[in-house]
Design a protein around this motif. Structure first.
Motif, mmCIF file in Angstrom:
data_model
loop_
_atom_site.group_PDB
_atom_site.id
_atom_site.type_symbol
_atom_site.label_atom_id
_atom_site.label_comp_id
_atom_site.label_asym_id
_atom_site.label_seq_id
_atom_site.Cartn_x
_atom_site.Cartn_y
_atom_site.Cartn_z
ATOM 1 N N GLY A 97 -58.183 11.943 0.285
ATOM 2 C CA GLY A 97 -59.545 12.598 -0.189
ATOM 3 C C GLY A 97 -59.375 13.297 -1.812
ATOM 4 N N TRP A 98 -58.028 13.686 -1.986
ATOM 5 C CA TRP A 98 -57.784 14.272 -3.223
ATOM 6 C C TRP A 98 -57.593 13.058 -4.234
ATOM 7 N N GLN A 99 -57.653 11.976 -4.095
ATOM 8 C CA GLN A 99 -57.555 10.885 -4.928
ATOM 9 C C GLN A 99 -58.696 10.636 -5.583
ATOM 10 N N VAL A 100 -59.717 10.826 -4.715
ATOM 11 C CA VAL A 100 -61.157 10.334 -5.081
ATOM 12 C C VAL A 100 -61.679 11.128 -6.360
ATOM 13 N N PRO A 101 -61.679 12.426 -6.672
ATOM 14 C CA PRO A 101 -61.465 13.217 -5.568
ATOM 15 C C PRO A 101 -62.636 13.878 -4.772
ATOM 16 N N VAL A 102 -62.649 14.063 -3.479
ATOM 17 C CA VAL A 102 -63.899 14.598 -2.693
ATOM 18 C C VAL A 102 -63.493 16.215 -2.976
ATOM 19 N N LYS A 103 -64.395 16.702 -3.814
ATOM 20 C CA LYS A 103 -64.094 18.350 -4.067
ATOM 21 C C LYS A 103 -64.804 19.091 -3.121
ATOM 22 N N THR A 104 -64.255 19.974 -2.381
ATOM 23 C CA THR A 104 -64.759 21.103 -1.462
ATOM 24 C C THR A 104 -64.710 22.324 -2.023
ATOM 25 N N THR A 105 -65.255 23.085 -0.859
ATOM 26 C CA THR A 105 -65.286 24.730 -0.913
ATOM 27 C C THR A 105 -63.808 24.952 -0.343
ATOM 28 N N SER A 106 -63.489 26.314 -0.494
ATOM 29 C CA SER A 106 -61.752 26.507 -0.071
ATOM 30 C C SER A 106 -62.108 27.098 1.546
ATOM 31 N N ALA A 107 -63.028 26.983 2.138
ATOM 32 C CA ALA A 107 -63.085 27.310 3.668
ATOM 33 C C ALA A 107 -62.520 26.340 4.294
ATOM 34 N N HIS A 108 -61.158 26.745 4.449
ATOM 35 C CA HIS A 108 -60.214 25.755 5.026
ATOM 36 C C HIS A 108 -60.464 25.481 6.587
ATOM 37 N N SER A 109 -60.495 24.383 7.142
ATOM 38 C CA SER A 109 -60.754 23.914 8.319
ATOM 39 C C SER A 109 -62.319 23.831 8.529
ATOM 40 N N ASN A 110 -63.087 24.289 7.619
ATOM 41 C CA ASN A 110 -64.515 23.941 7.723
ATOM 42 C C ASN A 110 -65.095 23.798 6.417
ATOM 43 N N ALA A 111 -64.553 23.231 5.680
ATOM 44 C CA ALA A 111 -64.967 23.039 4.194
ATOM 45 C C ALA A 111 -66.347 22.342 3.965
ATOM 46 N N ARG A 112 -66.932 22.560 2.737
ATOM 47 C CA ARG A 112 -68.129 21.810 2.665
ATOM 48 C C ARG A 112 -67.740 21.191 1.191
ATOM 49 N N ILE A 113 -68.355 19.642 1.399
ATOM 50 C CA ILE A 113 -68.146 18.855 0.209
ATOM 51 C C ILE A 113 -69.247 19.392 -1.036
ATOM 52 N N GLU A 114 -68.546 19.488 -2.138
ATOM 53 C CA GLU A 114 -69.541 19.787 -3.221
ATOM 54 C C GLU A 114 -69.697 19.116 -4.235
ATOM 55 N N GLU A 115 -68.895 17.922 -4.397
ATOM 56 C CA GLU A 115 -69.089 16.808 -5.365
ATOM 57 C C GLU A 115 -67.941 15.779 -5.188
ATOM 58 N N ILE A 116 -68.721 14.621 -5.104
ATOM 59 C CA ILE A 116 -67.614 13.483 -5.050
ATOM 60 C C ILE A 116 -68.021 12.579 -6.462
ATOM 61 N N PRO A 117 -67.154 12.744 -7.495
ATOM 62 C CA PRO A 117 -67.406 11.755 -8.573
ATOM 63 C C PRO A 117 -66.989 10.365 -8.274
ATOM 64 N N ALA A 118 -68.186 9.656 -8.815
ATOM 65 C CA ALA A 118 -68.178 8.060 -8.406
ATOM 66 C C ALA A 118 -67.292 7.198 -9.364
ATOM 67 N N ASP A 119 -66.826 7.792 -10.492
ATOM 68 C CA ASP A 119 -66.119 6.835 -11.360
ATOM 69 C C ASP A 119 -64.879 6.284 -11.143
ATOM 70 N N ASN A 120 -63.912 6.892 -10.523
ATOM 71 C CA ASN A 120 -62.812 6.285 -10.193
ATOM 72 C C ASN A 120 -62.964 5.095 -9.293
ATOM 73 N N ILE A 121 -63.569 5.253 -8.245
ATOM 74 C CA ILE A 121 -63.849 4.030 -7.395
ATOM 75 C C ILE A 121 -64.716 3.148 -7.951
ATOM 76 N N ASN A 122 -65.777 3.402 -8.691
ATOM 77 C CA ASN A 122 -66.629 2.393 -9.398
ATOM 78 C C ASN A 122 -65.748 1.641 -10.376
#
Ligand code: ADP
Ligand code: ASP
Ligand code: MG
Length: 412
Positions: A97-122
């Motif tokens: 996740g951190w390598q993409v990175p899948v950016k989430t809130t800090s609500a540990h164990s129940n975090a929400r995804i805030e952003e997934i930048p597509a550039d690295n994988i693309n």
């Protein structure tokens, strides 16, 4: 190149043979001309084992370490899937996740995804990579710590990737061949649905049907992701599985689309609290701060200025809820005579968009439960669902009785 997201749940990657079988599916889609993003769960049972280790080591654990540990199962399957694909001469690599990175809130164990930048994988797709295998369920917080998305969270990872990459479809491969009128493990009469509306799926998921995580359905609805649930054990076909789609795409449907259950619920009643403005806030504020997910709430009629307040929550949050209430009593914020807990209840719900325009569903439901001698403890309704709390020992019976009463084995 069009992009496809394929998610494989725990049973679909339970061992090396199953991973190999899933990889073959992926290879088919690569041959069909897709750039594929594969989202994997941990091997089945692994996450439970990791959670068990955390609980045993530290009952009131640091949620950041819980996430560091519990997210690790997905790392293994992501690496193994990438290796298997490479063995098949398909250019693939794994991503945590951190390598993409899948950016989430800090609500540990129940975090929400805030952003997934597509550039690295693309960028890697641009260099000839055909498959990005991403560890589901995990992300990274603004503080740089590993987070997880709540149980069943890989579904949400998958839909979020489909939205972020504008994927043509998001296929959720699991151990059943689609979404059924109820959990097929509870009754063999459960019928597979070819299509189900987002709203109905959202209700079913949030009321306990764990075939999809609630948040994944929410995201699919918001971002118009074409979401399909299908079995990783059956032969591929275009019509396989269940499509979760807009209501308008469905020609005919039953008034009640399905029955959902949530087994491990508890009912707590504060006996004799002062019936005054602000009392609900004084009770439910501290419960929310303590991380208790309150579901149903019933306030009794008051007598001489005092009333009983009943609420339900997951059974594993009872201790936390009781502590929050005792603390609020000690600090003088609320006053009650007693706190009575019933930790042996389950919630059973019927869901259907048709309820908006059909009266009598509640009466029919209550009669079916009555005919089985099942006592209803709490009732809540919304526009498209009715839920009841009952004794847990009658849960399966209630699901079967409701499935029969609404004739869900028959298509509309
Ligand atoms: P995965 O590991 O692939 O994510 P899950 O165990 O999370 O799989 O979800 C699939 C399970 O959901 C099925 O095995 C089934 O028992 C359960 N389930 C509950 N309600 C339903 C339903 N209405 N339709 C299909 N499956 C359901
Ligand atoms: N492995 C995680 C869980 O068991 C996430 C998932 O499989 O969706 O909850
Ligand atoms: Mg799941």
């Amino acid at each position: 190149m069009p992009t496809l997201v394929m998610k494989f749940g725990g049973t679909s990657v339970a061992n090396l043979d199953r991973i190999a079988r899933a990889a073959k599916r992926v290879a088919l889609e690569v041959a069909n001309g897709y750039d594929v993003i594969v989202i994997v769960s941990a091997m089945s049972g692994k996450t439970n084992e990791l959670v068990g280790w955390v609980d045993e080591t530290s009952p009131l654990y640091d949620a950041r370490e819980y996430d560091a540990i519990v997210s690790s199962g997905e790392n293994v399957t992501a690496g193994l899937m990438a290796l298997r694909l490479q063995e098949m001469d398909i250019p693939a690599r794994s991503w945590q996740g951190w390598q993409v990175p899948v950016k989430t809130t800090s609500a540990h164990s129940n975090a929400r995804i805030e952003e997934i930048p597509a550039d690295n994988i693309n960028a890697k797709f641009g260099e000839g990579m055909k498959v990005a295998v991403v560890a589901g369920f995990q992300g990274i917080s603004p503080e740089g710590r590993i987070t997880t998305l709540g149980r069943g969270g890989s579904d949400t990872t998958a839909v979020a990737f489909a939205a972020a990459f504008g994927a043509e479809r998001c296929d959720i491969y699991t151990d059943v061949d689609g979404v059924y009128t109820t959990d097929p493990r509870i009754t063999s009469k459960a019928r597979k649905l070819d299509k189900i509306a987002f709203e109905e799926m959202l209700e079913l998921a949030s009321l306990g049907a764990k075939v999809l995580q609630t948040r994944s359905v929410e995201l699919a609805m918001r971002y118009k992701v074409r979401l399909r649930v299908l079995s990783s054990f059956e032969e591929p076909s275009d019509s396989a599985g269940t499509l979760v789609c807009d209501e308008e795409e469905i020609m005919e449907s039953n008034v009640v689309a399905g029955v959902a259950y949530s087994r491990d619920e508890a009912k707590m009643t504060l006996i004799s609290v002062a019936d005054r403005p602000g009392i609900a806030a004084a009770i439910f504020g501290p419960l929310s701060e303590a991380g208790v997910n309150v579901d149903m709430i019933v306030q009794n009629i008051s007598e001489e200025g005092r009333t009983d307040m009943t609420f339900s929550c997951p059974v594993d949050q009872v201790l936390r809820a009781a502590k929050a209430m005792e603390d609020a009593k000690t600090s003088g914020d609320i006053n009650f005579h007693d706190l009575v807990t019933d930790d042996g209840v389950a919630k059973v719900s019927v869901v259907g968009i048709g309820m908006r325009s059909h009266a009598g569903v509640a009466a029919h439901m209550f009669k079916a439960l009555h005919d089985e001698g099942i006592n209803i403890k709490v009732i809540t309704t919304s526009e498209i669902k009715i839920s009841v709390l009952i004794d847990r020992k009658y849960m399966e019976l209630a699901v079967q009785a409701l499935h029969d009463a609404f004739e869900l084995e028959k298509a509309a």
